[in-house]
Design a protein around this motif. Structure first.
Motif, PDB file in Angstrom:
ATOM      1  N   LYS A 184       0.600  -1.049   0.304  1.00  0.00           N
ATOM      2  CA  LYS A 184       0.103   0.238   0.126  1.00  0.00           C
ATOM      3  C   LYS A 184       0.945   1.538   0.159  1.00  0.00           C
ATOM      4  O   LYS A 184       1.683   1.124   0.219  1.00  0.00           O
ATOM      5  CB  LYS A 184      -1.192   0.028   1.610  1.00  0.00           C
ATOM      6  CG  LYS A 184      -1.328   1.558   1.188  1.00  0.00           C
ATOM      7  CD  LYS A 184      -2.824   1.185   2.679  1.00  0.00           C
ATOM      8  CE  LYS A 184      -3.358   2.151   2.996  1.00  0.00           C
ATOM      9  NZ  LYS A 184      -4.380   2.268   3.994  1.00  0.00           N
ATOM     10  N   ARG A 185       0.131   2.189  -0.378  1.00  0.00           N
ATOM     11  CA  ARG A 185       1.033   3.769  -0.209  1.00  0.00           C
ATOM     12  C   ARG A 185       0.935   4.227   0.666  1.00  0.00           C
ATOM     13  O   ARG A 185      -0.887   4.562   0.571  1.00  0.00           O
ATOM     14  CB  ARG A 185       0.781   4.412  -2.037  1.00  0.00           C
ATOM     15  CG  ARG A 185       1.695   3.853  -3.373  1.00  0.00           C
ATOM     16  CD  ARG A 185       1.375   4.525  -4.546  1.00  0.00           C
ATOM     17  NE  ARG A 185       1.983   3.939  -5.452  1.00  0.00           N
ATOM     18  CZ  ARG A 185       3.349   3.693  -6.213  1.00  0.00           C
ATOM     19  NH1 ARG A 185       3.805   5.013  -5.111  1.00  0.00           N
ATOM     20  NH2 ARG A 185       3.666   3.313  -7.375  1.00  0.00           N
ATOM     21  N   TYR A 186       1.931   4.774   1.351  1.00  0.00           N
ATOM     22  CA  TYR A 186       1.175   5.829   2.591  1.00  0.00           C
ATOM     23  C   TYR A 186       2.203   6.375   2.643  1.00  0.00           C
ATOM     24  O   TYR A 186       2.952   7.219   1.362  1.00  0.00           O
ATOM     25  CB  TYR A 186       1.997   5.070   3.672  1.00  0.00           C
ATOM     26  CG  TYR A 186       1.423   3.979   3.934  1.00  0.00           C
ATOM     27  CD1 TYR A 186       0.297   3.420   5.033  1.00  0.00           C
ATOM     28  CD2 TYR A 186       1.869   2.297   3.072  1.00  0.00           C
ATOM     29  CE1 TYR A 186      -0.028   2.170   5.132  1.00  0.00           C
ATOM     30  CE2 TYR A 186       1.113   1.120   4.139  1.00  0.00           C
ATOM     31  CZ  TYR A 186       0.534   1.193   4.812  1.00  0.00           C
ATOM     32  OH  TYR A 186      -0.156   0.019   5.146  1.00  0.00           O
ATOM     33  N   SER A 187       1.223   8.083   3.215  1.00  0.00           N
ATOM     34  CA  SER A 187       1.497   9.464   3.442  1.00  0.00           C
ATOM     35  C   SER A 187       3.388   9.447   3.970  1.00  0.00           C
ATOM     36  O   SER A 187       2.917   8.258   4.709  1.00  0.00           O
ATOM     37  CB  SER A 187       0.468  10.001   4.027  1.00  0.00           C
ATOM     38  OG  SER A 187       1.222  11.458   4.209  1.00  0.00           O
ATOM     39  N   LYS A 215       3.275   7.299   7.479  1.00  0.00           N
ATOM     40  CA  LYS A 215       3.695   6.251   6.726  1.00  0.00           C
ATOM     41  C   LYS A 215       4.120   5.390   8.226  1.00  0.00           C
ATOM     42  O   LYS A 215       3.643   4.336   9.021  1.00  0.00           O
ATOM     43  CB  LYS A 215       4.747   5.611   6.442  1.00  0.00           C
ATOM     44  CG  LYS A 215       5.056   4.497   5.677  1.00  0.00           C
ATOM     45  CD  LYS A 215       5.906   4.138   4.551  1.00  0.00           C
ATOM     46  CE  LYS A 215       6.576   3.020   4.403  1.00  0.00           C
ATOM     47  NZ  LYS A 215       7.133   3.285   3.096  1.00  0.00           N
ATOM     48  N   SER A 234       4.581  -8.810  -4.971  1.00  0.00           N
ATOM     49  CA  SER A 234       3.597  -7.712  -5.581  1.00  0.00           C
ATOM     50  C   SER A 234       1.771  -8.186  -5.344  1.00  0.00           C
ATOM     51  O   SER A 234       1.627  -9.563  -4.705  1.00  0.00           O
ATOM     52  CB  SER A 234       3.625  -6.877  -7.320  1.00  0.00           C
ATOM     53  OG  SER A 234       2.665  -8.646  -7.594  1.00  0.00           O
TER      54      SER A 234
END
Length: 577
Positions: free
Chosen positions: A356-359, A363, A386
């Motif tokens: 997941k892409r976190y801030s 994070k 992936s």
């Protein structure tokens, strides 16, 4: 032994009596005897008629209907001996003694011995009711009983006994040498001592091995080889069991022990008896759902026992053990699939967190480094690089869920079977208790709802009253000038209609009549049920239902006058218009 046959006479009793008393067949009626009736067959027929009509309430001379059906008015019984087996005098004595032994001394019967054939044979014409109203019913069981009595009486006269014994496959011949006979005579036979000890111990032995063990405990010596041999305490030589006599061979000793052991009932017989007893004791309130449910459970148990051939409780317990093991194995599979499903879910969750892409600023708070490290190790272990790599795990979860559902359905079905077997075991274990059926009946009554309880109470309040005509006219209903009325009757007895046995009104009325020996033709039974009150006239061939008995003639006259006055008033109103 003589051949026995029973024929139901439904038409002409006179014809039967005329045939059996034929002078050409009975040496001028020399071999003719009677019990409780005249030897004159025309008089005997009238005496049969009086007894039959008094107790059966049916017409002795009625003809069969269009379908050929009619009640049994007498029984024609044949006792036939083999040619040369006995003479006519002995056969007649046997026939007379046989009838008295089988039917008692209260039945009316004409006994004739026919000598017109090579084989002597007895003919008996028997009234179906005795002088006390007890009825003889001809069926398989009664035929077996009268044959057995016939054989016993013939045995006392020495007829065909030796021929029967030699033709019996199970007969054990008895023979003894002179030396053994002499030892027995002077009481010095050691073989006889062994025989007597075996005869005594057989009664308390479970099998042949148990008997031999008991002999050894009483200082007898046993030699077990191809043939079993025994030596008494003071005996010099061993004696083979079979040399003691045919009754003492190993096979016959085992058979004798088995014959003395109590006969065990099969499982289906035990459950059938429980169900039959329960139905008998709940017959009066069989309409209750709790009674039907209990009967259905017992019937289901019986169906399983017969369907699967479960002849003993051991077989049921073995089936139960198999099912319990099957349930445990199936549950183990479910547990493993649940674990695999949870593991797959954990891998999917780890991958979704890891990729997941976190801030940048959130994070470390949302995804701590330690948790990220643990997820990385887990994903590396399963080669996940992936989110595309977790597709197979999603498919696995779907497959695990379907297999778990199928196994859970399977285990539920198995548990129903387990409950069935447990119910059978419980019934078997409880049925030995004296109060088991009472507890089942009590439980069924306690489960009745208000409506059923009210219905039972109403049934228990139903009654019957016997009214006596107070005379001996004994007129059939059709010959009465007017309908019977309570004004001319005396109240005799009152009882509870609910307590009378019988599935139909006719059965109940018949039972009331049989239990009241002083009732006569002309008496009336008034039955008061929930919805109505019905009077039944005791007729010469049954019971006739009729209306208006309980309304006195004065009341009937008053109602008639009121009705006439009402009609006159109505007519006057019409004329005035």
């Amino acid at each position: 032994m003589p051949y026995i046959k029973v024929i139901s006479v439904r038409n002409s009793v006179a014809g039967c009596l005329k045939y059996i008393a034929n002078p050409d067949k009975t040496e001028g009626q020399f071999y003719l005897s009677s019990l409780n009736c005249s030897e004159d067959i025309s008089v005997a027929e009238q005496e049969f008629c009086l007894t039959y009509q008094h107790y059966s309430h049916k017409n002795f001379y009625s003809k069969p209907n269009k379908n050929g059906k009619s009640s049994v008015k007498a029984f024609h019984i044949i006792q036939s001996f083999k040619a040369g087996e006995c003479n006519a005098g002995t056969a007649h004595k046997i026939g007379l003694e046989w009838v008295q032994s089988v039917f008692g001394k209260n039945f009316q019967a004409v006994i004739c011995t026919h000598t017109d054939r090579e084989h002597i044979h007895n003919h008996i014409c028997l009234c179906p009711y005795d002088l006390d109203g007890i009825k003889f019913n001809s069926n398989k069981k009664s035929l077996e009983r009268i044959r057995k009595v016939s054989d016993e009486i013939c045995r006392n006269y020495g007829i065909c006994e030796m021929g029967k014994l030699t033709s019996d496959k199970t007969h054990i011949p008895v023979g003894v040498g002179y030396g053994e006979w002499k030892h027995r005579k002077f009481g010095t036979s050691l073989k006889e001592i062994i025989r007597r000890k075996i005869d005594y111990l057989i009664r308390n032995s479970a099998n042949l091995s148990d008997l031999l063990l008991q002999l050894e405990q009483q200082n007898f010596v046993i030699k077990r080889s191809k043939y079993i041999s025994v030596k008494a305490p003071e005996q010099q030589r061993f004696v083979r069991l079979k040399s003691l006599g045919a009754n003492y061979s190993e096979e016959n000793i085992s058979r004798r022990i088995l014959d003395l052991l109590p006969k065990t009932k099969s499982l289906d017989e035990i459950i059938s008896e429980v169900m039959e007893e329960f139905q008998n004791r709940t017959e009066k309130f069989s309409f209750a759902k709790s009674v039907r449910d209990t009967t259905a459970v017992l019937a289901s148990q019986l169906a399983i026992i017969n369907g699967e051939g479960l002849s003993s409780i051991t077989k049921v317990e073995n089936k139960l053990s198999e099912i319990e093991k099957n349930i445990a194995d199936t549950q183990s599979q479910i547990n493993k699939l649940e674990a695999d499903k949870n593991s797959a879910s954990e891998i999917i969750s780890a991958a979704e967190r890891y990729f997941k892409r976190y801030s940048v600023f959130k994070k470390s708070a949302e995804y701590p480094k330690s948790k990220r490290q643990d997820d990385k190790v887990l994903l590396t272990e399963y080669g996940i690089k992936s989110l595309d790599d977790i597709t197979r795990f999603r498919e696995n979860i779907q497959e695990y869920s379907e297999r778990i559902t199928a196994l859970q359905t399977q285990i539920n079905e198995i548990k129903k079977k387990e409950d069935d077997y447990k119910n059978i075991v419980d019934t078997y274990k409880n049925c030995s208790d004296d109060d088991y059926i009472s507890r089942l009946v009590k439980a069924a009554r306690e489960k009745m709802d208000r409506q059923e309880t009210a219905k039972l109470k109403a049934l228990q309040e139903e009654s019957y009253t016997i009214y006596s005509c107070g005379n001996n006219d004994y007129l059939p209903f059709k010959q009465l000038d007017m309908k019977p009325n309570v004004d001319n009757y005396i109240k005799k007895n009152v009882g509870c209609w609910f307590d009378i046995d019988g599935n139909t009104v006719g059965d109940k009325l018949e039972n009331i009549y049989q239990n009241c020996p002083d009732m006569v033709v002309g008496d009336v039974i008034v039955v008061r049920t929930q919805n109505r009150e019905t009077a039944f006239y005791v007729n010469d061939y049954g019971f006739i239902a009729f209306e208006g008995f309980m309304k006195s003639r004065l009341e009937q006259l008053r109602q008639k006058q009121l009705h006439e006055e009402k009609q006159k008033l109505t007519a006057a109103k019409k004329r005035s218009r």
